[in-house]
Design a protein around this motif. Structure first.
Motif, mmCIF file in Angstrom:
data_model
loop_
_atom_site.group_PDB
_atom_site.id
_atom_site.type_symbol
_atom_site.label_atom_id
_atom_site.label_comp_id
_atom_site.label_asym_id
_atom_site.label_seq_id
_atom_site.Cartn_x
_atom_site.Cartn_y
_atom_site.Cartn_z
ATOM 1 N N HIS A 93 2.365 1.659 -3.248
ATOM 2 C CA HIS A 93 1.673 2.360 -4.494
ATOM 3 C C HIS A 93 1.304 3.699 -3.889
ATOM 4 O O HIS A 93 1.355 4.704 -4.656
ATOM 5 C CB HIS A 93 -0.091 1.817 -3.755
ATOM 6 N N ARG A 102 -6.591 -5.817 -7.255
ATOM 7 C CA ARG A 102 -5.051 -6.931 -7.454
ATOM 8 C C ARG A 102 -5.002 -6.931 -6.157
ATOM 9 O O ARG A 102 -4.300 -8.264 -6.300
ATOM 10 C CB ARG A 102 -4.568 -5.545 -7.594
ATOM 11 N N HIS A 162 -6.154 -0.513 -7.216
ATOM 12 C CA HIS A 162 -5.228 -1.094 -6.106
ATOM 13 C C HIS A 162 -5.925 -2.616 -5.094
ATOM 14 O O HIS A 162 -5.119 -2.963 -4.986
ATOM 15 C CB HIS A 162 -3.989 -0.932 -5.411
ATOM 16 N N TRP A 199 0.658 -1.444 0.228
ATOM 17 C CA TRP A 199 -0.069 0.034 -0.106
ATOM 18 C C TRP A 199 1.294 1.541 0.032
ATOM 19 O O TRP A 199 0.399 2.403 -0.819
ATOM 20 C CB TRP A 199 -1.111 -0.353 0.960
ATOM 21 N N GLN A 223 4.166 -5.058 -6.382
ATOM 22 C CA GLN A 223 4.914 -4.139 -7.537
ATOM 23 C C GLN A 223 6.565 -5.034 -7.632
ATOM 24 O O GLN A 223 7.072 -4.891 -6.725
ATOM 25 C CB GLN A 223 4.704 -3.202 -6.834
#
Length: 528
Positions: free
Chosen positions: A172, A343, A340, A169, A351
């Motif tokens: 992101h 995902r 996100h 997180w 990532q």
């Protein structure tokens, strides 16, 4: 730096107070942001010392690492941070609304509209300064590849259960912060600098206390005097009265207070582990507790001023009305958050450390488009920003002096009226250059045809007049109306689409093979 910005800085120096760069707030501010004030040991960017984090102004949670070199204590810190951040991030997942999204039909290859669920709101993280943004990215990189004992029972140093998820997180949020106009992760200094110009350099603006001193100085002080005091004033013990937003600490604090406190903590912990009887263990445990409390107090003394300064900055920003198009950019952030979240729930891997060629090019293209869109939207929302574009020759405002109806030369003539404007601006116009104005929130385009005998700008309207032979009411400006036209597009579009990764030519990385499946080697930056 635009001419308006330069003039505002000069006026700030002359008046001793920051000058407005905007009449509206160009970023969305959430009703319940999560403020994160990190602190790291000087010289070790990857070694967290502590943090204040929370959504309640009067009740922040203090997280402390008594010995930053201790791996277990750092893991405990990250676990506590995950306990505070992840519930906040997850709290926006349940409430959704129906929305449409364009997708490629796998059978026909055409773009079709698909109804999906979009999060009604999204989390928002606020850090004190630009360095805080970098620290969030560093934390995300160092955590998202960690393995928990459940994932890998044989791992040497298992991470607490939710630490890898927090890393994903934070990564992101860090990546999203690089998109111009995004509001998922923002720095208070960047927000203030966008809306006010001070009489100091942009580097000095990264000191949140000094920046606030220019914008809202104490009664009877100038911004320069208050900023200098915020940067240099120290107490009787030689400590800064207004510690910088960090996350690095002040050398005087390290040498005089923090270093000795950590040494006392180490001695007490060593003595406790070497205690031979219960009485000695109790005594050393009390010493260890006292040393830990001292470190916690020191960390809070360095982070609490920055915490209060961030909330004060948010108060100042809330005095400005939100720009009309800021909501549109926030909707894009909501799409980013929802994507996100999907995902993560789908169990996709974290990532990658390094993007492949197509992904990197797509990111760059998206950020360039977002930058152009942001600059256009800020000018359309804010007359002060538009004034800067007019001074640069990228827009012009004028009064309509004449409207002559004309039609296109085609089998089905369409209205193409000629509009003449009298303006004192000096726009960069050339033959057949297109210009745009906002008509009921949508761009109407026109073509520059030349100047009349009195120097008026003659434009030929091209669209947004309906499909009939006569223009729809209101689509053609009336004589005497004052209109602002821009040379830049109101909704810039991106470039051509790039090939899929499997269709990438070998000159740009080639199709993914076995080498792409192997993980990148671990570097020192990946582990705190």
């Amino acid at each position: 730096m635009s001419l308006i910005h330069t003039l505002a800085r000069l006026e700030a120096v002359q008046t001793g107070r920051a000058q407005a760069l905007a009449t509206v707030r160009h970023r969305h501010l959430a009703a319940r942001p999560l403020v994160f004030v990190p602190l790291t040991t000087a010289g070790e960017a990857g070694a967290p010392l502590g943090a204040l984090v929370g959504t309640e102004r009067e009740r922040p949670r203090l997280l402390v690492v008594p010995q930053p070199r201790d791996r277990d204590l750092r893991s405990a810190f990250l676990a506590e941070l995950a306990e505070e951040v992840l519930p906040y991030v997850d709290s926006f997942a349940d409430e959704t609304e129906a929305a449409e999204r364009s997708e490629t039909d796998p059978e026909t290859g055409k773009r079709v509209k698909v109804e999906v669920e979009l999060s009604a709101d999204a989390p928002q993280l606020i850090v004190p300064s630009r360095a805080g943004l970098e620290f969030v990215r560093l934390l995300g990189r160092s955590m998202r590849f960690r393995r928990t004992a459940e994932q890998d029972p044989d791992t040497a140093y298992p991470a607490p259960p939710r630490v890898p998820l927090l890393g994903r997180w934070l990564t992101h949020f860090g990546e999203r912060a690089r998109v111009p106009g995004s509001a998922l992760l923002m720095a208070a200094t960047e927000l203030l600098s966008r809306h006010w110009a001070t009489g100091q350099s942009s580097l000095e603006d990264q000191h949140l206390g000094a920046l606030l001193a220019w914008i809202d100085p104490p009664e009877g002080d100038s911004g320069a005097e208050a900023a200098l005091r915020a940067e240099l004033a120290r107490d009787a013990e030689g400590q800064l009265l207004c510690p910088p937003a960090g996350p690095a600490t002040d050398p005087a604090f390290d040498n005089q207070l923090l270093g000795p406190a950590i040494e006392r903590y180490d001695r007490a912990r060593g003595a406790l582990s070497a205690a031979e009887d219960g009485l000695a263990a109790d005594r050393h445990l009390a010493e260890l507790t006292t040393a830990e409390r001292e470190i916690r107090a020191l960390v809070e003394s360095r982070t609490r001023p920055a915490w209060d300064a961030v909330w004060r900055a948010l108060d100042l920003l809330h005095t400005l009305p939100e720009g009309e198009r800021a909501a549109e950019r926030w909707t894009r952030d909501r799409w980013s958050y929802t994507g996100h979240l999907d995902r993560v729930l789908a169990g996709e891997p974290p990532q990658p450390r390094i993007d492949d060629a197509v992904t990197a090019a797509n990111k760059l293209s998206a950020r360039e488009t977002a930058q152009a869109r942001l600059e256009a939207q800020e000018a359309l929302d804010d007359p002060l920003v538009m004034a800067g574009r007019r001074l640069a020759g990228e827009a012009f405002a004028g009064e309509v002096t004449e409207v002559v109806m004309a039609y296109s030369e085609s089998k089905r003539p369409s209205p193409r009226p000629l509009v003449t404007l009298r303006t004192d601006d000096r726009p960069h116009l050339g033959e057949r250059v297109k210009v745009f104005r906002s008509l009921e929130g949508k761009p109407q385009s026109a073509e520059f045809t030349g100047y009349d005998e009195e120097g008026g700008v003659v434009l030929r309207l091209l669209d947004k007049m309906g499909r009939g032979k006569e223009p729809e009411p209101g689509s053609v400006p009336d004589k005497g109306a004052r209109i602002t036209w821009t040379v830049f597009e109101h909704a810039p579009r991106g470039g051509p689409s790039l090939p899929e990764p499997e269709e990438t030519p070998w000159t740009h990385g080639g199709p993914p093979g076995d080498a792409a499946e192997r993980p990148d080697p671990v570097t020192a930056e990946d582990v705190l």
